[in-house]
Design an enzyme around this catalytic site. Structure first.
Site, mmCIF file in Angstrom:
data_model
loop_
_atom_site.group_PDB
_atom_site.id
_atom_site.type_symbol
_atom_site.label_atom_id
_atom_site.label_comp_id
_atom_site.label_asym_id
_atom_site.label_seq_id
_atom_site.Cartn_x
_atom_site.Cartn_y
_atom_site.Cartn_z
ATOM 1 N N HIS A 92 -42.002 7.613 28.423
ATOM 2 C CA HIS A 92 -43.187 8.288 28.588
ATOM 3 C C HIS A 92 -43.479 8.881 26.973
ATOM 4 O O HIS A 92 -43.270 9.485 26.424
ATOM 5 C CB HIS A 92 -42.805 9.933 29.416
ATOM 6 C CG HIS A 92 -44.182 10.801 29.528
ATOM 7 N ND1 HIS A 92 -44.812 11.275 30.367
ATOM 8 C CD2 HIS A 92 -45.054 11.074 28.366
ATOM 9 C CE1 HIS A 92 -45.709 12.417 30.009
ATOM 10 N NE2 HIS A 92 -46.152 12.012 28.743
ATOM 11 N N GLU A 143 -45.529 5.916 30.687
ATOM 12 C CA GLU A 143 -46.346 7.379 31.837
ATOM 13 C C GLU A 143 -47.036 7.951 29.914
ATOM 14 O O GLU A 143 -46.525 7.669 28.775
ATOM 15 C CB GLU A 143 -45.680 8.116 32.130
ATOM 16 C CG GLU A 143 -44.857 7.480 33.012
ATOM 17 C CD GLU A 143 -43.796 9.507 33.848
ATOM 18 O OE1 GLU A 143 -43.708 8.300 34.917
ATOM 19 O OE2 GLU A 143 -43.636 9.798 33.122
ATOM 20 N N HIS A 195 -40.659 14.564 39.147
ATOM 21 C CA HIS A 195 -39.625 15.650 37.979
ATOM 22 C C HIS A 195 -39.114 16.352 38.726
ATOM 23 O O HIS A 195 -39.587 16.903 40.134
ATOM 24 C CB HIS A 195 -41.117 16.130 38.002
ATOM 25 C CG HIS A 195 -41.547 17.323 36.660
ATOM 26 N ND1 HIS A 195 -41.962 16.569 35.476
ATOM 27 C CD2 HIS A 195 -40.904 17.783 36.566
ATOM 28 C CE1 HIS A 195 -42.104 17.419 34.620
ATOM 29 N NE2 HIS A 195 -41.039 18.237 35.101
#
Length: 237
Positions: A43, A70, A190
């Site tokens: 990310h 991401e 997450h």
């Protein structure tokens, strides 16, 4: 079989804290795959405080499983993804100063924007996924954007599960059911961990992939990365 994608952002955070190249991000990705990981997730953020854009480029030649990038589709991120052409791009609406992702897309409000972004990625043969909360209207909205998959934002589940509230799985199970009915592929991520992943997997139909970083890296400090990856794979069976 639900695939395990290892998010290696925390490896980059540790490296950057000393300004050198230890631990080496690319080597860790290679090792994670050798240990059984079925994907690598990064990310990169605009300030490059953990994963750097050059890391994303360097990883391209070494990720032979699934490569998932991401991020918020700002111009620099889009150029990077279109240059690298990973297996999957996961669109996350995080602010520039966000410590970590903290909300899913409002797929209704941002429908037109997401349609345009997703169209460009899909024209370049990149699978698309949208980070969403477990809200049925938002999943219906995601379908309208043309995305291939959604990724359920699982922080609320993880927090409630740690407090002993197993009913926290219900909105996620309902969301998964709707996603299946709409023909959307389903990912999740997450705050998933060794403590909650088995229960989550058992109650979420059609779960294709989980992306796990912070917990997996923290658990590896005590148990070793190879062992931890194998433990996740066992719990995901």
């Amino acid at each position: 079989m639900t695939k395990l994608s290892v998010n290696i952002n925390k490896i980059a955070t540790l490296r950057n804290s000393r300004g050198g190249d230890m631990p080496n991000v690319v080597q860790f990705a290679k090792d994670a795959q050798r240990f059984g990981a079925e994907g690598i997730t990064i990310h990169p953020r605009p300030d490059e405080r953990h994963i750097r854009y050059q890391d994303a480029r360097d990883l391209k030649a070494e990720v032979y499983t699934e490569y998932n990038i991401e991020g918020n589709p700002v111009e620099s991120f889009m150029k990077l993804v279109l240059e690298i052409k990973p297996t999957q791009v996961t669109l996350v609406p995080d602010a520039v100063d966000a410590i970590t992702s903290n909300a899913g897309w409002d797929t209704i409000k941002h429908k037109d924007f997401l349609i345009d972004v997703i169209k460009e990625f899909k024209q370049n043969d990149i699978r698309t996924s949208i980070f969403v909360d477990s809200v049925l209207e938002q999943i219906e909205g995601a379908k309208a954007t043309g995305t291939d998959r959604i990724e359920l934002y699982t922080e609320a589940f993880a927090h409630q599960y740690s407090l002993g509230n197993k009913d926290a799985i219900k909105p996620y199970a309902e969301s998964a059911k709707l996603a299946g009915e709409l023909g959307l592929g389903l990912n999740a991520g997450h705050d998933l961990s060794l403590d909650n992943i088995k229960y989550f997997k058992e109650n979420i139909p059609g779960l294709l992939e989980v992306s796990i970083g912070h917990a997996l890296i923290a658990e590896s400090l005590y148990l070793g990365a190879e062992n931890v990856i194998q433990m996740y794979l066992h719990k995901l069976k």
